[in-house]
Design an enzyme around this catalytic site. Structure first.
Site, mmCIF file in Angstrom:
data_model
loop_
_atom_site.group_PDB
_atom_site.id
_atom_site.type_symbol
_atom_site.label_atom_id
_atom_site.label_comp_id
_atom_site.label_asym_id
_atom_site.label_seq_id
_atom_site.Cartn_x
_atom_site.Cartn_y
_atom_site.Cartn_z
ATOM 1 N N GLU A 101 0.845 -1.194 0.000
ATOM 2 C CA GLU A 101 0.000 0.000 0.000
ATOM 3 C C GLU A 101 0.880 1.244 0.000
ATOM 4 O O GLU A 101 1.863 1.319 0.738
ATOM 5 C CB GLU A 101 -0.903 0.008 1.235
ATOM 6 C CG GLU A 101 -1.764 1.253 1.366
ATOM 7 C CD GLU A 101 -2.646 1.225 2.608
ATOM 8 O OE1 GLU A 101 -2.991 2.306 3.123
ATOM 9 O OE2 GLU A 101 -2.990 0.117 3.072
ATOM 10 N N GLU A 132 -2.513 11.327 3.091
ATOM 11 C CA GLU A 132 -3.476 10.891 4.102
ATOM 12 C C GLU A 132 -3.601 12.019 5.119
ATOM 13 O O GLU A 132 -2.636 12.355 5.802
ATOM 14 C CB GLU A 132 -2.990 9.606 4.769
ATOM 15 C CG GLU A 132 -3.947 9.043 5.794
ATOM 16 C CD GLU A 132 -3.397 7.786 6.451
ATOM 17 O OE1 GLU A 132 -4.192 6.871 6.717
ATOM 18 O OE2 GLU A 132 -2.176 7.724 6.700
#
Length: 215
Positions: free
Chosen positions: A153, A158
């Site tokens: 990932e 974020e």
């Protein structure tokens, strides 16, 4: 073995926009020399229509082998994703009634947008994004399809749109940050997670305007 050449593009709980111009955005003077850019049409979109192009983007949380409906307390719902005024928009809010799913209890709602086409190693991925002005996550990330026990990932960005006095200490600046993770997941062996992360503070809040993120 994990097939690391197969990547899905996911845009999680964003307020507006995935960029689809013909060349990437670079700060003046930082454009890499000697490169010829070729746009991947099936993973690019300016959202100039009046609806989400379902030939390119999946907005149903559970479909096409995907089974994740959201991390509690935030539930992904397709009806929270739409196109308006040249933007891809994702609404976040409070559920009318709590919902109990496989991972637990959900009291809030948002959305997830996944690319139908899988990406490849060596490609450059870019998103023009304005974070939603709440404590829910706004994230632009890549995930390999992986193998029976592992996946990779890459969280390109974020963040959240705002924080409060209830926000945990480690996340107090996440409303004004460029934060990335590289994670090696193992589902049935140890260690379950190997992570490397980095971040830099921003002069403005993530929800104040559009920012361009890429990797």
């Amino acid at each position: 073995m994990m097939n690391s050449s197969v990547i899905s593009l996911l845009v999680l709980l964003i307020a507006n926009g995935v960029f689809g111009q013909s060349v990437p955005v670079f700060i003046s003077g930082e454009n890499p020399a000697g490169l010829k850019w070729e746009k991947v049409e099936n993973m690019s979109d300016e959202f100039t229509g009046d609806s989400v192009d379902l030939r390119k983007w999946q907005i149903e949380p559970i479909e096409n082998s995907f089974t994740w409906e959201g991390r509690p307390p935030g539930l992904f719902q397709a009806e929270n994703v739409w196109v308006k005024d040249g933007d891809l928009r994702v609404k976040v809010g409070v559920l009318d009634e709590p919902y109990t799913g496989v991972e637990g209890s959900y009291t809030y709602c948002g959305g997830i947008v996944r690319s139908i086409q899988t990406g490849e190693k060596g490609w450059y991925y870019e998103c023009r994004m304005k974070a939603n002005a709440t404590e829910m996550s706004s994230t632009f990330w890549l995930l390999t399809e992986g193998g029976p026990d592992e996946a990779l990932e890459l969280d390109i960005q974020e963040c959240v749109g705002t924080t409060t006095e209830l926000t945990k200490k480690w996340a107090r600046n996440w409303d004004q940050i460029f934060h990335s993770n590289a994670i090696h997941w193992r589902y049935f062996s140890e260690p379950k997670e190997t992570k490397k992360q980095g971040w830099t503070g921003l002069e403005e809040k993530n929800a104040r305007r559009y920012f361009v993120y890429g990797a």
